[in-house]
Scaffold this motif. Sequence first.
Motif, mmCIF file in Angstrom:
data_model
loop_
_atom_site.group_PDB
_atom_site.id
_atom_site.type_symbol
_atom_site.label_atom_id
_atom_site.label_comp_id
_atom_site.label_asym_id
_atom_site.label_seq_id
_atom_site.Cartn_x
_atom_site.Cartn_y
_atom_site.Cartn_z
ATOM 1 N N ASN A 1 -33.513 -62.510 31.292
ATOM 2 C CA ASN A 1 -33.723 -63.449 30.170
ATOM 3 C C ASN A 1 -34.728 -62.911 29.155
ATOM 4 O O ASN A 1 -35.660 -63.598 28.761
ATOM 5 C CB ASN A 1 -34.211 -64.808 30.692
ATOM 6 N N GLY B 1 -39.883 -61.895 28.771
ATOM 7 C CA GLY B 1 -38.936 -62.494 29.715
ATOM 8 C C GLY B 1 -39.538 -62.471 31.101
ATOM 9 O O GLY B 1 -40.757 -62.552 31.250
ATOM 10 N N ASN B 2 -38.670 -62.364 32.115
ATOM 11 C CA ASN B 2 -39.126 -62.294 33.502
ATOM 12 C C ASN B 2 -38.780 -60.936 34.102
ATOM 13 O O ASN B 2 -37.757 -60.355 33.773
ATOM 14 C CB ASN B 2 -38.452 -63.387 34.340
HETATM 15 C C1 LIG Z 1 -39.101 -67.109 34.311
HETATM 16 O O1 LIG Z 1 -39.106 -67.577 35.634
HETATM 17 C C2 LIG Z 1 -39.748 -68.847 35.782
HETATM 18 C C3 LIG Z 1 -39.816 -69.158 37.262
HETATM 19 O O2 LIG Z 1 -38.581 -68.950 37.880
HETATM 20 C C4 LIG Z 1 -38.985 -69.879 34.982
HETATM 21 O O3 LIG Z 1 -39.613 -71.142 35.077
HETATM 22 C C5 LIG Z 1 -38.946 -69.456 33.521
HETATM 23 O O4 LIG Z 1 -38.173 -70.362 32.782
HETATM 24 C C6 LIG Z 1 -38.364 -68.049 33.398
HETATM 25 N N1 LIG Z 1 -38.473 -67.596 32.039
HETATM 26 C C7 LIG Z 1 -37.445 -67.065 31.392
HETATM 27 C C8 LIG Z 1 -37.691 -66.577 30.000
HETATM 28 O O5 LIG Z 1 -36.342 -66.987 31.900
#
Ligand SMILES: *[C@@H]1O[C@H](CO)[C@@H](O)[C@H](O)[C@H]1NC(C)=O
Length: 236
Positions: free
Chosen positions: A78, A111-112
Amino acid sequence: MLRYFCLLAVVLVGAKSASAPWIKPCQLSDNACVLASANAIVPFMAPGIPEWNMKSLDPMKMDIVKSEQSGLKLTFRNTVVDGMKGCKVDGIKVNKGKQQLLIRCDVTLSGNYTLTGQLLIFPVEGEGPYTLSIRDIVIKVVANIETVDGPDGKPHWSITSWKHNYNIKTSTVFHFSNLFNGNKVLADPVSKFMNDNWREVMDEVAGPIVYAIVSNTVDSVKAFYAAVPSSELHIA
Ligand SMILES: *[C@@H]1O[C@H](CO)[C@@H](O)[C@H](O)[C@H]1NC(C)=O
């Protein structure tokens, strides 16, 4: 990054495209004109043009990018890439068979991430939000072009293949939150090492990231060429 859609556009005073007023065709031999026109077109391309099937390049979304090299596994999920609308075209060559673009950008990815394995001298692991800020990445894209008849009965440029290379000139700053599950004693030295040695770290991990960005951009240029006849992109 690689708005080399730019290639096409150009500024011959008074000339303009029927498809969009910001497309200013030049003679392809007039390199100064082509370069100016390419730079002028970047801000129009960046937000995307849905009616021409061109996705947004700024922000650019990437669902998943994986890098696996030398025992290090890095996955970005993401991701949003910001900054492409500020890219500058440093050089451009356009002809009917081959087009070449040199573009310089500052971009921030966020992102993650998940990270596990060996990063140069450190064993590392972590999972959480990240940002990565790249200053002055210079990307060269070379594309082979054919001219094909479009559904409108007019000739269109079509990218049949492309390749790229890149060089990060100034810096990369990494923020990986929650490295080692938030253990600062382990995380802080790794963070410092990564940022002190950003070039070596990017040599390990950046390839798939840059490829994804260039690939999205090329897709956008392909859609642009499909939408606009080549006769509106240059002066014969
Ligand atoms: C990243 O991971 C967290 C925990 O799973 C989630 O709450 C968050 O929405 C994520 N961020 C993105 C940009 O996907």
